[in-house]
Design a protein around this motif. Structure first.
Motif, PDB file in Angstrom:
ATOM      1  N   HIS A 105       0.825  -1.207   0.000  1.00 45.19           N
ATOM      2  CA  HIS A 105       0.000   0.000   0.000  1.00 45.19           C
ATOM      3  C   HIS A 105       0.861   1.259   0.000  1.00 45.19           C
ATOM      4  CE1 HIS A 105      -3.648   2.286   0.439  1.00 45.19           C
ATOM      5  NE2 HIS A 105      -3.024   3.030   1.346  1.00 45.19           N
ATOM      6  N   ARG A 139      -8.630   1.040   2.633  1.00 43.66           N
ATOM      7  CA  ARG A 139      -9.911   0.345   2.510  1.00 43.66           C
ATOM      8  C   ARG A 139     -10.184  -0.489   3.766  1.00 43.66           C
ATOM      9  NH1 ARG A 139     -10.480   3.108  -1.333  1.00 43.66           N
ATOM     10  NH2 ARG A 139     -10.326   2.638  -3.524  1.00 43.66           N
ATOM     11  N   ASP A 140     -11.436  -0.785   3.976  1.00 42.55           N
ATOM     12  CA  ASP A 140     -11.904  -1.751   4.970  1.00 42.55           C
ATOM     13  C   ASP A 140     -11.265  -1.560   6.360  1.00 42.55           C
ATOM     14  OD1 ASP A 140     -13.437  -2.835   2.876  1.00 42.55           O
ATOM     15  OD2 ASP A 140     -11.747  -4.076   2.230  1.00 42.55           O
ATOM     16  N   ARG A 141     -10.672  -2.649   6.906  1.00 43.79           N
ATOM     17  CA  ARG A 141     -10.131  -2.596   8.267  1.00 43.79           C
ATOM     18  C   ARG A 141      -8.996  -1.586   8.407  1.00 43.79           C
ATOM     19  NH1 ARG A 141      -8.521  -8.344   9.682  1.00 43.79           N
ATOM     20  NH2 ARG A 141      -8.655  -8.640   7.456  1.00 43.79           N
ATOM     21  N   LYS A 190      -8.709   1.245   6.825  1.00 47.06           N
ATOM     22  CA  LYS A 190      -9.322   2.575   6.900  1.00 47.06           C
ATOM     23  C   LYS A 190      -9.907   2.793   8.293  1.00 47.06           C
ATOM     24  CE  LYS A 190     -11.379   6.044   4.318  1.00 47.06           C
ATOM     25  NZ  LYS A 190     -10.807   6.682   3.156  1.00 47.06           N
ATOM     26  N   ASP A 191     -10.600   1.787   8.820  1.00 41.54           N
ATOM     27  CA  ASP A 191     -11.158   1.879  10.179  1.00 41.54           C
ATOM     28  C   ASP A 191     -10.044   2.115  11.199  1.00 41.54           C
ATOM     29  OD1 ASP A 191     -13.675   1.399   9.128  1.00 41.54           O
ATOM     30  OD2 ASP A 191     -13.673  -0.742   9.659  1.00 41.54           O
ATOM     31  N   TRP A 192      -8.962   1.356  11.084  1.00 40.44           N
ATOM     32  CA  TRP A 192      -7.827   1.515  11.992  1.00 40.44           C
ATOM     33  C   TRP A 192      -7.300   2.947  11.952  1.00 40.44           C
ATOM     34  CZ3 TRP A 192      -2.994   2.746   9.900  1.00 40.44           C
ATOM     35  CH2 TRP A 192      -1.974   2.881  10.836  1.00 40.44           C
ATOM     36  N   TYR A 244       0.800  -3.119  10.290  1.00 42.28           N
ATOM     37  CA  TYR A 244       0.509  -4.136   9.287  1.00 42.28           C
ATOM     38  C   TYR A 244       1.710  -4.935   8.801  1.00 42.28           C
ATOM     39  CZ  TYR A 244      -4.222  -2.527   9.254  1.00 42.28           C
ATOM     40  OH  TYR A 244      -5.501  -2.220   9.633  1.00 42.28           O
TER      41      TYR A 244
END
Length: 177
Positions: free
Chosen positions: A2, A33-35, A37-39, A61
């Motif tokens: 990323h 995206r997804d987790r 982005k939430d993090w 990550y």
């Protein structure tokens, strides 16, 4: 991956008079995206530099164990017995791309690569450098490796490659020739 993608998006979309760090810091959250982005949203942290943001992401990550493992693989690199020059270089480059925060300088990478090559390919690098490869400056050394790797790949693709004679010149026709 990323982090690399954000850098690529920046290269395509960079604006004049906007510092690279600023652009990357704006692009980064927008591309999650997804987790992930939430993090990031839950962090609620104000980053002051791209490096700080990148390190925070990699800490989350990319585990310490994996980083250590890839750094070790980079530092202990050796060319495989049936591996061509360009395959060996590509494998080392893949390791550095796999772990962009590996912390190994280009100077050290050239030394690791040279030391890990078989004698024949080490000799090839020395010959291509016009003397001693390791006396090259860092950028020149990297450029030379890239050039030799490209040539190695091109030459390996030739129909009779690696010292074999073309069919028309087999041993019998050379003797009678």
């Amino acid at each position: 991956r990323h982090v690399d993608e954000v850098s690529q998006v920046y290269e395509i979309n960079h604006l004049q008079n906007v510092p690279a760090d600023t652009m990357k810091m704006k692009l980064f959250p927008a591309t999650l995206r997804d987790r992930a982005k939430d993090w990031f949203l839950k962090l609620g942290k104000e980053f002051t530099s791209w490096t700080e943001m990148e390190e925070e992401f990699l800490r989350k990550y990319y585990s310490v164990g994996k980083t250590t493992s890839v750094r070790k693989a980079i530092r202990e690199f050796t060319q495989g017995s049936s591996e061509t020059f360009h395959e060996a270089w590509e494998r080392l480059r893949d390791l550095t791309r796999e772990c962009p925060h590996h912390g190994v300088s280009n100077h050290e990478l050239t030394q690791i690569f040279y030391d890990g090559l078989g004698p024949q390919d080490r000799y090839l690098l020395d010959a291509a450098s016009g003397g001693t490869f390791m006396s090259k400056y860092e950028d020149d050394a990297m450029d030379l490796i890239e050039t030799v790797a490209e040539n190695s790949q091109h030459n390996a693709a030739k129909p009779f490659g690696r010292g074999a004679m073309p069919k028309a010149l087999d041993a019998k026709s050379v003797e009678t020739g």
